[in-house]
Design a protein around this motif. Structure first.
Motif, PDB file in Angstrom:
ATOM      1  N   ILE A 366      -8.217   3.513  -5.657  1.00  0.00           N
ATOM      2  CA  ILE A 366      -6.998   3.662  -6.458  1.00  0.00           C
ATOM      3  C   ILE A 366      -5.758   3.570  -5.565  1.00  0.00           C
ATOM      4  O   ILE A 366      -4.765   2.928  -5.917  1.00  0.00           O
ATOM      5  CB  ILE A 366      -7.031   5.001  -7.223  1.00  0.00           C
ATOM      6  N   VAL A 367      -5.813   4.214  -4.398  1.00  0.00           N
ATOM      7  CA  VAL A 367      -4.676   4.175  -3.473  1.00  0.00           C
ATOM      8  C   VAL A 367      -4.377   2.732  -3.060  1.00  0.00           C
ATOM      9  O   VAL A 367      -3.225   2.301  -3.053  1.00  0.00           O
ATOM     10  CB  VAL A 367      -4.963   5.040  -2.222  1.00  0.00           C
ATOM     11  N   ARG A 368      -5.424   1.977  -2.729  1.00  0.00           N
ATOM     12  CA  ARG A 368      -5.198   0.581  -2.315  1.00  0.00           C
ATOM     13  C   ARG A 368      -4.594  -0.245  -3.450  1.00  0.00           C
ATOM     14  O   ARG A 368      -3.655  -1.016  -3.234  1.00  0.00           O
ATOM     15  CB  ARG A 368      -6.507  -0.065  -1.861  1.00  0.00           C
ATOM     16  N   ASN A 369      -5.116  -0.103  -4.670  1.00  0.00           N
ATOM     17  CA  ASN A 369      -4.564  -0.839  -5.806  1.00  0.00           C
ATOM     18  C   ASN A 369      -3.104  -0.482  -6.042  1.00  0.00           C
ATOM     19  O   ASN A 369      -2.266  -1.345  -6.337  1.00  0.00           O
ATOM     20  CB  ASN A 369      -5.379  -0.553  -7.067  1.00  0.00           C
ATOM     21  N   LEU A 370      -2.790   0.808  -5.918  1.00  0.00           N
ATOM     22  CA  LEU A 370      -1.423   1.267  -6.165  1.00  0.00           C
ATOM     23  C   LEU A 370      -0.466   0.707  -5.120  1.00  0.00           C
ATOM     24  O   LEU A 370       0.599   0.168  -5.457  1.00  0.00           O
ATOM     25  CB  LEU A 370      -1.390   2.797  -6.159  1.00  0.00           C
ATOM     26  N   ILE A 371      -0.847   0.813  -3.860  1.00  0.00           N
ATOM     27  CA  ILE A 371       0.017   0.314  -2.781  1.00  0.00           C
ATOM     28  C   ILE A 371       0.197  -1.207  -2.904  1.00  0.00           C
ATOM     29  O   ILE A 371       1.294  -1.732  -2.689  1.00  0.00           O
ATOM     30  CB  ILE A 371      -0.576   0.680  -1.405  1.00  0.00           C
ATOM     31  N   SER A 372      -0.856  -1.911  -3.280  1.00  0.00           N
ATOM     32  CA  SER A 372      -0.751  -3.364  -3.470  1.00  0.00           C
ATOM     33  C   SER A 372       0.211  -3.690  -4.598  1.00  0.00           C
ATOM     34  O   SER A 372       0.964  -4.674  -4.515  1.00  0.00           O
ATOM     35  CB  SER A 372      -2.129  -3.964  -3.759  1.00  0.00           C
ATOM     36  N   SER A 373       0.198  -2.878  -5.666  1.00  0.00           N
ATOM     37  CA  SER A 373       1.111  -3.132  -6.787  1.00  0.00           C
ATOM     38  C   SER A 373       2.568  -2.920  -6.386  1.00  0.00           C
ATOM     39  O   SER A 373       3.473  -3.491  -7.005  1.00  0.00           O
ATOM     40  CB  SER A 373       0.761  -2.221  -7.963  1.00  0.00           C
ATOM     41  N   TYR A 374       2.811  -2.154  -5.339  1.00  0.00           N
ATOM     42  CA  TYR A 374       4.175  -1.959  -4.823  1.00  0.00           C
ATOM     43  C   TYR A 374       4.552  -3.028  -3.796  1.00  0.00           C
ATOM     44  O   TYR A 374       5.643  -2.971  -3.223  1.00  0.00           O
ATOM     45  CB  TYR A 374       4.302  -0.579  -4.159  1.00  0.00           C
ATOM     46  N   GLY A 375       3.665  -3.984  -3.565  1.00  0.00           N
ATOM     47  CA  GLY A 375       3.934  -5.020  -2.577  1.00  0.00           C
ATOM     48  C   GLY A 375       3.657  -4.577  -1.152  1.00  0.00           C
ATOM     49  O   GLY A 375       4.157  -5.183  -0.201  1.00  0.00           O
ATOM     50  N   GLY A 376       2.868  -3.500  -0.995  1.00  0.00           N
ATOM     51  CA  GLY A 376       2.582  -2.976   0.338  1.00  0.00           C
ATOM     52  C   GLY A 376       1.146  -3.190   0.750  1.00  0.00           C
ATOM     53  O   GLY A 376       0.363  -3.848   0.067  1.00  0.00           O
ATOM     54  N   GLU A 377       0.780  -2.590   1.873  1.00  0.00           N
ATOM     55  CA  GLU A 377      -0.569  -2.699   2.417  1.00  0.00           C
ATOM     56  C   GLU A 377      -1.012  -1.339   2.940  1.00  0.00           C
ATOM     57  O   GLU A 377      -0.187  -0.517   3.343  1.00  0.00           O
ATOM     58  CB  GLU A 377      -0.625  -3.720   3.563  1.00  0.00           C
ATOM     59  N   ILE A 378      -2.327  -1.139   2.942  1.00  0.00           N
ATOM     60  CA  ILE A 378      -2.904   0.066   3.538  1.00  0.00           C
ATOM     61  C   ILE A 378      -4.008  -0.360   4.495  1.00  0.00           C
ATOM     62  O   ILE A 378      -4.775  -1.278   4.209  1.00  0.00           O
ATOM     63  CB  ILE A 378      -3.449   1.032   2.463  1.00  0.00           C
ATOM     64  N   SER A 379      -4.073   0.289   5.659  1.00  0.00           N
ATOM     65  CA  SER A 379      -5.084  -0.036   6.653  1.00  0.00           C
ATOM     66  C   SER A 379      -5.609   1.249   7.270  1.00  0.00           C
ATOM     67  O   SER A 379      -4.997   2.321   7.138  1.00  0.00           O
ATOM     68  CB  SER A 379      -4.499  -0.951   7.742  1.00  0.00           C
ATOM     69  N   VAL A 380      -6.736   1.154   7.954  1.00  0.00           N
ATOM     70  CA  VAL A 380      -7.339   2.330   8.572  1.00  0.00           C
ATOM     71  C   VAL A 380      -7.976   1.941   9.892  1.00  0.00           C
ATOM     72  O   VAL A 380      -8.543   0.858  10.033  1.00  0.00           O
ATOM     73  CB  VAL A 380      -8.397   2.964   7.626  1.00  0.00           C
TER      74      VAL A 380
END
Length: 407
Positions: A366-380
């Motif tokens: 859910i976090v990844r989908n949300l951040i993608s919808s804001y035009g952002g990225e998440i990495s680990v």
């Protein structure tokens, strides 16, 4: 006497003149003989030259004939090869008219295009698909996919168009993508069924206890509370599933990332304190705005903080850092806990994938989908036994920006 002398003189003069004419005639004859000899020699040389040239011409004609025959053989072979090529070949004159095409091109295009304007034909029956370099062809109920190359031959003022049929490749790729989606849907359905089954079975068990006639009030209250707890867990699971499937934020505005981080920390502090953990906020982005939904972004950061809490041991601290650049802002959540094995990292954001007992496997998805919808990225990044670092990167905006998005 005088007359006799005169006749005698005349006779000697005549003889002298006759002698002179004979000498001149002899010299003339000699010159004629020499000239005739020279002409004979020249004629003989000319005949020899003619014979030589005739021989050379015969050789040249023989070579030309041989070359012609070789080129005729090569032309037949090239024509045969051209007709047997798996690719269609169209020769386009400088005027844009197709002047030649091989049999394969005729078969691929379902008609002969000789005499037609190639660009007009191409514009009418071809359309580009999403995949770069691939064109969809539709004509007379026939649909195919081609990759097209066009080569200009300057010396002959013509262009050669090569048509490669990639229909089988495109259809196979589409089939693989469709199968991959079906597999993903199957895994998601299986994961959801697994997640729903356990709390549902527990809820049914506790409700079954409530039907017992000889049941103490204290037990009834205890079973009711447990049944409600399991049903609430089911509701939360369904809500998370809806959030994951929707993949779109609610109302989006320009929010101060510092305020969002403080809100997330305040929400999870009650989880940290009983575990003997502390949260450190390192904020270097005061007054930095991003385009997001305040509560949803706060929940996403809170999710990362809770995961860090569960991976840490008592006495450790979790660091939440906020850094900014000219165009972006980064929210970094770092812990010093157990870390994540390398084999798990690649699947960490998959829905329903979890290594924690009782986990739903939807939080990070859910976090990844949300951040993608804001035009952002998440990495680990993570190292076993040393900890993990989750990094969210979002584009910066002006604080006056406000956009409404349909939920």
């Amino acid at each position: 006497m005088q007359k006799r002398q005169s006749n005698k003189d005349a006779f000697f003069v005549s003889i002298k003149e006759s002698q002179l004419n004979s000498k001149e005639l002899e010299e003339a004859f000699t010159l004629f003989t020499e000239a005739s000899h020279q002409l004979s020699n020249a004629y003989a040389d000319l005949q020899q030259d003619v014979a030589t040239l005739t021989g050379q011409l015969a050789v040249a004609n023989g070579n030309l004939k041989k070359q012609y025959e070789e080129k005729a053989v090569l032309s037949r072979r090239l024509t045969l090869l051209l007709d047997r090529l798996p690719a269609g070949v169209v020769e386009v004159a400088e005027s844009g008219v197709a002047v030649r095409c091989n049999q394969r091109a005729h078969d691929l295009l379902s008609q002969s295009i000789i005499g037609l304007n190639w660009m007009a034909f191409f514009t009418q029956f071809f359309s580009e698909v999403a995949e770069s370099g691939i064109w969809r062809f539709q004509n007379q109920g026939v649909q195919a996919y081609f990759s097209i190359e066009q080569v200009r031959i300057e010396e002959e003022s013509v262009s050669v168009v090569l048509l490669h049929d990639v229909t089988a490749s495109v259809e196979m790729r589409e089939t693989l993508q469709r199968n991959s989606r079906l597999v993903a849907m199957g895994e998601m359905a299986a994961g959801l069924a697994h997640q729903l089954r356990t709390p549902l079975a527990a809820a049914l068990l506790y409700v079954g206890h409530l039907q017992r006639e000889q049941l103490q009030d204290s037990d009834r209250i205890r079973f009711s509370a447990k049944a409600i707890d399991r049903l609430q867990r089911l509701e939360a699971l369904v809500q998370n599933m809806l959030l994951f499937v929707r993949g779109k934020p609610h109302e989006v505005t320009a929010v101060d990332i510092s305020d969002v981080a403080l809100d997330a920390i305040s929400e999870v502090r009650s989880v940290f304190e009983p575990a003997g953990l502390s949260i450190v906020l390192n904020n270097q982005a005061s007054g930095c705005f991003v385009l997001a939904n305040f509560k949803e972004l706060s929940g996403a950061i809170g999710n990362l903080l809770e995961n860090a809490c569960q991976a840490s041991m008592s006495g450790q601290e979790v660091i939440c850092s906020i850094e900014q650049s000219d165009s972006a802002v980064e929210i970094v959540v770092q812990d010093h806990g157990t870390g994540i094995p390398e084999a798990v990292l690649s699947r960490l954001f998959e829905p329903f994938f979890t290594t924690r007992k009782g986990g739903t496997g939807l939080g990070l998805a859910i976090v990844r989908n949300l951040i993608s919808s804001y035009g952002g990225e998440i990495s680990v990044t993570s190292t076993p036994n040393l900890g993990s670092v989750f990094k969210i990167c979002l584009p910066r905006v002006a604080d006056t920006t406000k956009v409404l998005a349909q939920s």
